[in-house]
Design a protein around this motif. Structure first.
Motif, PDB file in Angstrom:
ATOM      1  N   GLN A  42      75.560  29.966  56.933  1.00 21.69           N
ATOM      2  CA  GLN A  42      75.638  28.688  57.325  1.00 21.69           C
ATOM      3  C   GLN A  42      74.816  27.688  56.403  1.00 21.69           C
ATOM      4  OE1 GLN A  42      77.638  27.456  59.759  1.00 21.69           O
ATOM      5  NE2 GLN A  42      78.503  29.668  59.930  1.00 21.69           N
ATOM      6  N   GLY A  43      74.509  28.579  55.292  1.00 24.62           N
ATOM      7  CA  GLY A  43      73.602  27.517  54.321  1.00 24.62           C
ATOM      8  C   GLY A  43      72.286  27.282  54.735  1.00 24.62           C
ATOM      9  N   SER A  44      71.530  28.302  55.366  1.00 23.02           N
ATOM     10  CA  SER A  44      70.185  28.123  56.067  1.00 23.02           C
ATOM     11  C   SER A  44      69.398  29.308  55.239  1.00 23.02           C
ATOM     12  CB  SER A  44      70.206  28.222  57.629  1.00 23.02           C
ATOM     13  OG  SER A  44      69.002  28.218  58.082  1.00 23.02           O
ATOM     14  N   ARG A  45      68.418  28.916  54.361  1.00 26.81           N
ATOM     15  CA  ARG A  45      67.646  30.064  53.829  1.00 26.81           C
ATOM     16  C   ARG A  45      66.172  29.800  53.946  1.00 26.81           C
ATOM     17  NH1 ARG A  45      69.567  28.613  47.980  1.00 26.81           N
ATOM     18  NH2 ARG A  45      69.442  26.516  48.980  1.00 26.81           N
ATOM     19  N   ILE A  46      65.377  30.953  54.033  1.00 31.53           N
ATOM     20  CA  ILE A  46      64.021  31.022  53.822  1.00 31.53           C
ATOM     21  C   ILE A  46      63.670  32.391  53.207  1.00 31.53           C
ATOM     22  CG2 ILE A  46      64.122  31.634  56.432  1.00 31.53           C
ATOM     23  CD1 ILE A  46      61.006  30.636  56.412  1.00 31.53           C
ATOM     24  N   ASN A  47      62.747  32.132  52.034  1.00 27.30           N
ATOM     25  CA  ASN A  47      62.757  33.704  51.581  1.00 27.30           C
ATOM     26  C   ASN A  47      61.332  33.714  51.215  1.00 27.30           C
ATOM     27  OD1 ASN A  47      65.291  33.858  51.168  1.00 27.30           O
ATOM     28  ND2 ASN A  47      65.427  33.141  48.887  1.00 27.30           N
ATOM     29  N   VAL A  48      60.782  35.004  50.843  1.00 32.79           N
ATOM     30  CA  VAL A  48      59.447  35.186  50.503  1.00 32.79           C
ATOM     31  C   VAL A  48      59.235  34.677  49.137  1.00 32.79           C
ATOM     32  CG1 VAL A  48      59.432  37.147  52.187  1.00 32.79           C
ATOM     33  CG2 VAL A  48      59.855  37.792  49.625  1.00 32.79           C
ATOM     34  N   SER A  49      58.214  34.472  48.646  1.00 30.50           N
ATOM     35  CA  SER A  49      57.739  34.081  47.324  1.00 30.50           C
ATOM     36  C   SER A  49      57.118  35.229  46.684  1.00 30.50           C
ATOM     37  CB  SER A  49      56.633  33.143  47.348  1.00 30.50           C
ATOM     38  OG  SER A  49      57.197  31.793  48.040  1.00 30.50           O
ATOM     39  N   ASN A  50      56.657  36.343  47.142  1.00 29.58           N
ATOM     40  CA  ASN A  50      55.958  37.555  46.555  1.00 29.58           C
ATOM     41  C   ASN A  50      57.055  38.452  46.059  1.00 29.58           C
ATOM     42  OD1 ASN A  50      56.342  40.458  48.136  1.00 29.58           O
ATOM     43  ND2 ASN A  50      56.183  38.649  49.827  1.00 29.58           N
ATOM     44  N   SER A  51      56.759  39.021  44.772  1.00 34.88           N
ATOM     45  CA  SER A  51      57.618  39.457  43.766  1.00 34.88           C
ATOM     46  C   SER A  51      57.945  41.066  44.670  1.00 34.88           C
ATOM     47  CB  SER A  51      56.916  39.984  42.536  1.00 34.88           C
ATOM     48  OG  SER A  51      56.679  38.598  41.977  1.00 34.88           O
ATOM     49  N   TYR A  52      57.056  41.375  45.506  1.00 36.59           N
ATOM     50  CA  TYR A  52      57.251  42.962  45.853  1.00 36.59           C
ATOM     51  C   TYR A  52      58.028  43.086  47.154  1.00 36.59           C
ATOM     52  CZ  TYR A  52      53.236  42.734  42.715  1.00 36.59           C
ATOM     53  OH  TYR A  52      52.575  42.374  41.590  1.00 36.59           O
ATOM     54  N   GLN A  53      58.070  42.363  47.945  1.00 31.77           N
ATOM     55  CA  GLN A  53      59.188  42.225  48.990  1.00 31.77           C
ATOM     56  C   GLN A  53      58.780  43.472  49.915  1.00 31.77           C
ATOM     57  OE1 GLN A  53      62.616  41.662  46.864  1.00 31.77           O
ATOM     58  NE2 GLN A  53      62.026  39.701  45.929  1.00 31.77           N
ATOM     59  N   ILE A  54      57.660  43.892  50.143  1.00 29.73           N
ATOM     60  CA  ILE A  54      57.352  44.974  51.236  1.00 29.73           C
ATOM     61  C   ILE A  54      56.281  44.336  51.999  1.00 29.73           C
ATOM     62  CG2 ILE A  54      57.961  46.898  49.626  1.00 29.73           C
ATOM     63  CD1 ILE A  54      54.952  47.061  49.112  1.00 29.73           C
ATOM     64  N   SER A  55      55.920  45.201  52.846  1.00 27.47           N
ATOM     65  CA  SER A  55      55.010  44.654  54.240  1.00 27.47           C
ATOM     66  C   SER A  55      53.739  43.933  54.140  1.00 27.47           C
ATOM     67  CB  SER A  55      54.946  45.697  55.326  1.00 27.47           C
ATOM     68  OG  SER A  55      56.084  46.052  55.755  1.00 27.47           O
ATOM     69  N   TYR A  56      52.909  44.697  53.318  1.00 24.96           N
ATOM     70  CA  TYR A  56      51.469  44.201  52.936  1.00 24.96           C
ATOM     71  C   TYR A  56      51.622  42.872  52.370  1.00 24.96           C
ATOM     72  CZ  TYR A  56      46.301  44.108  52.380  1.00 24.96           C
ATOM     73  OH  TYR A  56      45.034  43.845  52.287  1.00 24.96           O
ATOM     74  N   PRO A  57      52.465  42.775  51.239  1.00 25.32           N
ATOM     75  CA  PRO A  57      52.384  41.437  50.454  1.00 25.32           C
ATOM     76  C   PRO A  57      53.013  40.652  51.363  1.00 25.32           C
ATOM     77  CG  PRO A  57      52.995  43.134  48.944  1.00 25.32           C
ATOM     78  CD  PRO A  57      52.758  43.794  50.344  1.00 25.32           C
ATOM     79  N   GLY A  58      54.092  40.867  52.264  1.00 23.68           N
ATOM     80  CA  GLY A  58      54.754  39.806  53.183  1.00 23.68           C
ATOM     81  C   GLY A  58      53.865  39.274  53.897  1.00 23.68           C
ATOM     82  N   TYR A  59      53.117  40.133  54.927  1.00 28.61           N
ATOM     83  CA  TYR A  59      52.076  39.737  55.871  1.00 28.61           C
ATOM     84  C   TYR A  59      50.963  38.871  54.976  1.00 28.61           C
ATOM     85  CZ  TYR A  59      54.332  42.481  59.185  1.00 28.61           C
ATOM     86  OH  TYR A  59      55.246  43.236  60.069  1.00 28.61           O
TER      87      TYR A  59
END
Length: 379
Positions: A88-105
């Motif tokens: 539906q054209g609705s987006r939110i992304n992470v900015s970190n390059s690793y895309q795993i848990s610790y960098p995400g939190y």
């Protein structure tokens, strides 16, 4: 006459109590936006390779996300805001390059991606999270607490430095305990978990609820973890069941907040995740090869791991439903949003943080009919 005066005073007394904002943040580890907004994946739902107990998920019909997450769709999406449905054209992304848990939190709680946080190793976070900073404010001191299923949260929140109240992994509650806390400690010690580093989410939920009843935190963080670990094991049926349980836990939490005058009509509930995961045969995994030094796995980069989602409900959150975005919102905006909901300016002390979500601006655009698309990321 005196009796009438006393009755009038008792009626007016609750109105004189000053409302104070509170925030509860809930994260559900590694849950894809596809299941959140479309329900069971038809490409995985009936695959014997991934589904060993079909009857466990028979009720979760593909295309019916309200069956998988009824509270999110029937309450939050009706009375608040959701974000992240790419269809539906609705987006939110992470900015970190690793895309795993610790960098995400780290990104979620500190407000920015730190390239030095690149693994899930037990390393004390050098960055001050918004929870730590808010706990230092006189109005919130000792009124911030975190409960997580994953054992790394004491490192992510750097409890040795921060002094935050954190219970995570297989930790028992300590100090002066209620009868329920004592019972939960005993039950947790006797209950095996299928995961080496993650306890069952029911313990995280119940420890958090009991702490909330006893200590009335103004900022409470609950981090559920089962869904991600069942996905890594390739158990799609258990993954869906864990998502459904998480939704039920959040519904129970919301009901508890509404039943307590201390929290009712004063609490913002924010719900999100730490990272996305792959599609089709890559659904079990997430992240990039660079996330772990020396990575030699078969998939060096898994598309979709950067894609996350968000839901919010509360007295200051407009009932706007799903938000469409012209540009992707960022996971790191959550930290400043938490602070702003409590009346603090996080960017004033952490300029690297992303700006808070501007929920009201989005609602105004939707109501005005000038454009169906939100074109502002923050304040």
């Amino acid at each position: 006459m005196k009796l009438n005066w006393l009755i009038g005073l008792l009626v007016l007394l609750p109105l004189s109590v000053k409302a104070e904002p509170k925030v509860v943040l809930v994260s559900i580890d590694g849950v894809r936006w596809q299941e959140v907004f479309a329900g069971a994946d038809p490409a995985l739902y009936q695959q014997p390779e991934w589904v060993k107990t079909p009857e466990l998920i028979r009720q979760f019909i593909p295309g019916k996300p309200e069956l998988l997450m009824p509270f999110l769709h029937q309450t939050v999406n009706q009375q608040g805001i959701t974000l992240g449905d790419r269809s539906q054209g609705s987006r939110i992304n992470v900015s970190n390059s690793y895309q795993i848990s610790y960098p995400g939190y780290q990104e979620l709680l500190a407000g920015f991606a730190d390239p030095a946080i690149r693994s899930n190793n037990k390393i004390a976070n050098p960055n001050v999270t918004v929870l730590e900073w808010l706990n230092q404010q006189p109005q919130l001191q000792h009124k911030v607490a975190a409960f997580g299923s994953w054992e790394l949260f004491p490192y992510i929140l750097n409890t040795k430095r921060s002094g935050l109240t954190v219970n995570a992994g297989f930790m028992p509650e300590q100090g002066k305990l209620s009868e329920k806390q004592q019972y939960l400690n005993q039950l947790q010690a006797k209950t095996p978990s299928p995961f080496a580093t993650v306890r069952l989410d029911v313990f995280t939920q119940e420890f958090a609820l009991e702490h909330m009843r006893l200590h009335k935190p103004k900022l409470l963080y609950i981090a559920l973890g089962e869904a991600d670990d069942f996905a890594h094991l390739g158990q799609y049926d258990q993954y869906l069941a864990a998502i459904h349980r998480s939704d039920q836990f959040i519904a129970d939490l919301w009901q508890e907040l509404q039943n307590d005058p201390y929290y009712r009509d004063q609490t913002t509930l924010l719900i999100s995740t730490d990272h996305g995961r792959g599609e089709a045969a890559q659904w079990r995994s997430h992240g990039k090869g660079a996330a772990v030094p020396g990575y030699k796995g078969p998939v060096p980069q898994i598309a979709g791991s950067e894609q996350v989602w968000l839901a919010a409900i509360g007295p200051a959150i407009p009932a706007a439903g799903l938000i469409r975005t012209a540009q992707s919102w960022r996971q790191g905006q959550m930290a400043a949003t938490i602070a702003a909901a409590l009346g603090f300016d996080y960017l004033a002390v952490q300029p690297k943080a992303a700006p808070a979500f501007d929920f009201n601006a989005v609602a105004q655009l939707a109501v005005s009919g000038t454009t169906p698309t939100a074109n502002r990321q923050g304040l």
